[in-house]
Design a protein around this motif. Structure first.
Motif, mmCIF file in Angstrom:
data_model
loop_
_atom_site.group_PDB
_atom_site.id
_atom_site.type_symbol
_atom_site.label_atom_id
_atom_site.label_comp_id
_atom_site.label_asym_id
_atom_site.label_seq_id
_atom_site.Cartn_x
_atom_site.Cartn_y
_atom_site.Cartn_z
ATOM 1 N N VAL A 1 0.846 -1.195 0.000
ATOM 2 C CA VAL A 1 0.000 0.000 0.000
ATOM 3 C C VAL A 1 0.876 1.237 0.000
ATOM 4 N N GLN A 2 0.658 2.084 -0.965
ATOM 5 C CA GLN A 2 1.383 3.361 -1.006
ATOM 6 C C GLN A 2 0.393 4.480 -0.742
ATOM 7 N N LEU A 3 0.808 5.422 0.102
ATOM 8 C CA LEU A 3 -0.041 6.540 0.485
ATOM 9 C C LEU A 3 0.645 7.841 0.108
ATOM 10 N N VAL A 4 -0.095 8.732 -0.524
ATOM 11 C CA VAL A 4 0.466 10.007 -0.955
ATOM 12 C C VAL A 4 -0.468 11.128 -0.508
ATOM 13 N N GLU A 5 0.053 12.003 0.358
ATOM 14 C CA GLU A 5 -0.739 13.131 0.847
ATOM 15 C C GLU A 5 -0.581 14.346 -0.065
ATOM 16 N N SER A 6 -1.583 15.183 -0.048
ATOM 17 C CA SER A 6 -1.543 16.453 -0.773
ATOM 18 C C SER A 6 -2.452 17.437 -0.058
ATOM 19 N N GLY A 7 -2.314 18.717 -0.421
ATOM 20 C CA GLY A 7 -3.214 19.733 0.102
ATOM 21 C C GLY A 7 -2.659 20.613 1.186
ATOM 22 N N GLY A 8 -1.440 20.346 1.625
ATOM 23 C CA GLY A 8 -0.857 21.193 2.657
ATOM 24 C C GLY A 8 -0.510 22.568 2.106
ATOM 25 N N GLY A 9 -0.131 23.468 3.017
ATOM 26 C CA GLY A 9 0.248 24.810 2.584
ATOM 27 C C GLY A 9 0.291 25.772 3.744
ATOM 28 N N LEU A 10 0.342 27.051 3.384
ATOM 29 C CA LEU A 10 0.392 28.130 4.361
ATOM 30 C C LEU A 10 -0.970 28.819 4.399
ATOM 31 N N VAL A 11 -1.505 28.979 5.599
ATOM 32 C CA VAL A 11 -2.820 29.610 5.753
ATOM 33 C C VAL A 11 -2.803 30.459 7.008
ATOM 34 N N ARG A 12 -3.606 31.499 7.027
ATOM 35 C CA ARG A 12 -3.705 32.349 8.208
ATOM 36 C C ARG A 12 -4.617 31.714 9.241
#
Length: 123
Positions: A1-12
């Motif tokens: 099983v390979q897992l790949v995250e996305s959607g992170g970033g900088l937010v106030r």
């Protein structure tokens, strides 16, 4: 099983982000899924988890009412919707998969991990 995250970033502070974790393979629905986070100099901590069917979810007290975990077994994805973000939510966020377990609050209960995605909340 390979897992790949996305959607992170900088937010106030007070803003929102939606993290997504995509899984390879055809057995996604056989796994409990969880989100953890790790801030610099701190241990990896449990954020939220979801049952194999998606019918049950649970989360740590500090994110209740702000974060929501969900999954789509047809798309092999698990998401973490994060609202009302605070500077103390800043961390690298990881998704993880567990074939079996009890409360699934500890990292050692999980079998597979993604590489993590950075979330930074500015004040």
């Amino acid at each position: 099983v390979q897992l790949v995250e996305s959607g992170g970033g900088l937010v106030r502070a007070g803003g929102s982000l939606r993290l997504s974790c995509a899984s390879s393979g055809r057995t996604f629905s056989s796994y409990f899924m969880g989100w953890f986070r790790q801030a610099p100099g701190k241990e990896r901590e449990f954020v939220a988890a979801i049952s194999k069917s998606g019918g049950s979810t649970w989360s740590t007290d500090s994110v209740k009412g702000r974060f929501t975990i969900s999954r789509d077994n047809a798309k092999n994805t698990v998401d973490l919707q994060m609202n009302s973000l605070k500077p103390e939510d800043t961390a690298v966020y990881y998704c993880a998969a567990a074939a079996a377990g009890s409360k699934l609050l500890l990292p050692q209960e999980y079998d597979y991990w993604g590489q993590g995605t950075q979330v930074t909340v500015s004040s």
